[in-house]
Scaffold this motif. Structure first.
Motif, mmCIF file in Angstrom:
data_model
loop_
_atom_site.group_PDB
_atom_site.id
_atom_site.type_symbol
_atom_site.label_atom_id
_atom_site.label_comp_id
_atom_site.label_asym_id
_atom_site.label_seq_id
_atom_site.Cartn_x
_atom_site.Cartn_y
_atom_site.Cartn_z
ATOM 1 N N MET A 162 45.196 39.076 41.211
ATOM 2 C CA MET A 162 43.883 38.593 40.787
ATOM 3 C C MET A 162 42.799 39.629 41.093
ATOM 4 N N ALA A 163 42.830 40.178 42.288
ATOM 5 C CA ALA A 163 41.798 41.136 42.687
ATOM 6 C C ALA A 163 41.870 42.418 41.872
ATOM 7 N N ASN A 164 43.071 42.916 41.628
ATOM 8 C CA ASN A 164 43.206 44.157 40.868
ATOM 9 C C ASN A 164 42.868 43.968 39.397
ATOM 10 N N LEU A 165 43.242 42.829 38.827
ATOM 11 C CA LEU A 165 42.882 42.567 37.439
ATOM 12 C C LEU A 165 41.387 42.326 37.297
ATOM 13 N N ALA A 166 40.743 41.774 38.325
ATOM 14 C CA ALA A 166 39.294 41.601 38.286
ATOM 15 C C ALA A 166 38.599 42.956 38.169
ATOM 16 N N GLU A 167 39.126 43.969 38.848
ATOM 17 C CA GLU A 167 38.550 45.302 38.742
ATOM 18 C C GLU A 167 38.747 45.881 37.350
ATOM 19 N N ILE A 168 39.881 45.561 36.720
ATOM 20 C CA ILE A 168 40.112 46.014 35.352
ATOM 21 C C ILE A 168 39.102 45.377 34.407
ATOM 22 N N VAL A 169 38.868 44.082 34.576
ATOM 23 C CA VAL A 169 37.891 43.376 33.739
ATOM 24 C C VAL A 169 36.495 43.958 33.949
ATOM 25 N N LEU B 207 38.746 42.137 49.615
ATOM 26 C CA LEU B 207 39.627 41.531 50.616
ATOM 27 C C LEU B 207 41.079 41.563 50.175
ATOM 28 N N PHE B 208 41.338 41.104 48.951
ATOM 29 C CA PHE B 208 42.731 40.985 48.509
ATOM 30 C C PHE B 208 43.282 42.277 47.922
ATOM 31 N N ARG B 209 42.409 43.191 47.499
ATOM 32 C CA ARG B 209 42.897 44.496 47.038
ATOM 33 C C ARG B 209 43.375 45.346 48.196
ATOM 34 N N ASN B 210 42.812 45.138 49.362
ATOM 35 C CA ASN B 210 43.109 45.990 50.511
ATOM 36 C C ASN B 210 43.892 45.255 51.596
ATOM 37 N N SER B 211 44.610 44.211 51.211
ATOM 38 C CA SER B 211 45.448 43.466 52.149
ATOM 39 C C SER B 211 46.914 43.685 51.806
ATOM 40 N N PRO B 212 47.791 43.847 52.799
ATOM 41 C CA PRO B 212 49.228 44.010 52.525
ATOM 42 C C PRO B 212 49.799 42.769 51.834
ATOM 43 N N TRP B 213 50.580 43.003 50.809
ATOM 44 C CA TRP B 213 51.129 41.882 50.052
ATOM 45 C C TRP B 213 52.037 41.013 50.905
ATOM 46 N N LEU B 214 52.831 41.637 51.758
ATOM 47 C CA LEU B 214 53.761 40.862 52.583
ATOM 48 C C LEU B 214 52.998 39.981 53.566
ATOM 49 N N VAL B 215 51.901 40.486 54.121
ATOM 50 C CA VAL B 215 51.089 39.677 55.034
ATOM 51 C C VAL B 215 50.514 38.468 54.300
ATOM 52 N N LEU B 216 50.036 38.671 53.074
ATOM 53 C CA LEU B 216 49.516 37.553 52.281
ATOM 54 C C LEU B 216 50.608 36.523 52.010
ATOM 55 N N LYS C 32 22.920 37.456 42.150
ATOM 56 C CA LYS C 32 23.356 38.347 43.222
ATOM 57 C C LYS C 32 24.379 37.691 44.128
ATOM 58 N N LEU C 33 24.198 36.411 44.447
ATOM 59 C CA LEU C 33 25.129 35.726 45.340
ATOM 60 C C LEU C 33 26.530 35.715 44.752
ATOM 61 N N ILE C 34 26.635 35.454 43.446
ATOM 62 C CA ILE C 34 27.953 35.446 42.793
ATOM 63 C C ILE C 34 28.566 36.836 42.817
ATOM 64 N N ARG C 35 27.757 37.856 42.582
ATOM 65 C CA ARG C 35 28.267 39.228 42.613
ATOM 66 C C ARG C 35 28.789 39.587 44.000
ATOM 67 N N VAL C 36 28.049 39.208 45.026
ATOM 68 C CA VAL C 36 28.460 39.537 46.393
ATOM 69 C C VAL C 36 29.752 38.819 46.759
ATOM 70 N N ILE C 37 29.841 37.536 46.430
ATOM 71 C CA ILE C 37 31.062 36.778 46.736
ATOM 72 C C ILE C 37 32.252 37.355 45.980
ATOM 73 N N SER C 38 32.056 37.687 44.701
ATOM 74 C CA SER C 38 33.145 38.264 43.902
ATOM 75 C C SER C 38 33.577 39.601 44.473
ATOM 76 N N TRP C 39 32.598 40.425 44.851
ATOM 77 C CA TRP C 39 32.932 41.735 45.431
ATOM 78 C C TRP C 39 33.732 41.564 46.717
ATOM 79 N N PHE C 40 33.346 40.628 47.556
ATOM 80 C CA PHE C 40 34.050 40.417 48.829
ATOM 81 C C PHE C 40 35.488 39.968 48.582
ATOM 82 N N ILE C 41 35.689 39.029 47.658
ATOM 83 C CA ILE C 41 37.046 38.546 47.374
ATOM 84 C C ILE C 41 37.916 39.669 46.831
ATOM 85 N N VAL C 42 37.359 40.450 45.917
ATOM 86 C CA VAL C 42 38.116 41.555 45.333
ATOM 87 C C VAL C 42 38.531 42.559 46.396
#
Length: 289
Positions: free
Chosen positions: A167-174, A122-131, A110-120
């Motif tokens: 990375m975040a968007n491809l993780a959702e594809i996987v 976070l970066f899926r919903n962040s502006p690319w230019l800000v990153l 569960k801990l790995i799932r939660v951390i992975s979900w948070f990372i995905v």
């Protein structure tokens, strides 16, 4: 070795469902649906622009054509080539990180799932230019290894910054591709005493790869067209060199459309075949977006 589980009378019939990519292939369909005449018409408009603006500027048509001819080799070999290099490295690192992040999203821990979900998320919903700005300001300009200082070029920082949302968007594809495999495949493999790792790497993932190819190519096309964002950070790619070329030629307004029009056309000529190939693979693999 790749295993394919055969059904028996004690197991449900395992039909491979049509995979619906988490990120729809609408962009590729839109780009691929554009008629072929768009390219020659765009080229004709680009060539006709000097004639339209000739009466309003001091630059003649011949001078504009000469300026473009002088700068085009640099824009292609030094500018657009760097855009392609950035897109390649971004997809390479983003794909590797996204694969492991996607696997973490379906982990039994569960801990790995939660951390992975948070990372995905976070970066899926962040502006690319800000990153990009955060990465450019955070990473050092050089790294000390022993007594040697290794410089970190700006384009490598841009690669790292753009790799985060990819990375975040491809993780959702996987994750979506793994979830699309029927649960009967897992049950049949478990009944044959396969471990979870064997099931995942030898049975499930081989069935997922062909499903992930079309959305992966779609994201590559999007990534390529997003590379001009790095021009805002001073990376010497196509748009940056175009701006510098116009400044070297006096910043005449009549040069805006020829230079930026050339950038539009070369990106279109590079991404359009990718979109067409994506549509063809989508039909071949029966992938529905």
């Amino acid at each position: 070795m790749t295993y394919h589980i055969q059904t028996t009378t004690d197991l449900p019939v395992m039909l491979e469902p049509k995979y619906r990519a988490p990120d729809a292939l609408g962009f590729s369909r839109w780009l691929a649906s554009m008629p072929v005449w768009v390219f020659p018409v765009g080229l004709a408009l680009l060539l006709a622009w000097p004639t339209v603006v000739q009466a309003q500027t001091v630059y003649s048509t011949d001078r504009i054509i000469g300026i473009m001819a002088k700068w085009l080799p640099l824009l292609v070999t030094k500018g657009f080539l760097l855009n392609v290099v950035i897109s390649f490295f971004t997809m390479f690192f983003g794909t590797i990180a996204g694969l492991f992040l996607g696997l973490g999203s379906v982990s039994n821990i569960k801990l790995i799932r939660v951390i992975s979900w948070f990372i995905v998320q976070l970066f899926r919903n962040s502006p690319w230019l800000v990153l990009l700005f955060i990465v450019m300001l955070t990473l050092p300009f050089e790294i000390k290894i022993g007594d040697t200082y290794v410089p970190v070029p700006d384009w490598m920082k841009a690669v790292f910054g753009l790799s985060l949302p990819i990375m975040a968007n491809l993780a959702e594809i996987v994750r979506g591709a793994i979830k699309s495999v029927p649960s009967a495949q897992w049950e049949a493999a478990e009944s044959l005493a396969f471990t979870r790792r064997q099931i995942l790497w030898q049975i499930i993932l081989p069935q997922c790869f062909k499903r992930m190819i079309p959305p992966w190519m779609n994201w590559y096309a999007i990534m390529t067209m997003a590379t001009p964002l790095v021009s805002l950070l001073g990376v010497a790619e196509l748009v940056t060199l175009s701006r510098q070329a116009m400044e070297a030629e006096g910043n005449n307004p009549s040069l805006l459309v020829p230079f930026y029009g050339f950038a539009l056309i070369i990106f279109f000529a590079y991404c359009y075949p990718i979109a067409r190939l994506t549509m063809r693979l989508e039909k071949k693999f029966a992938v529905k977006g």
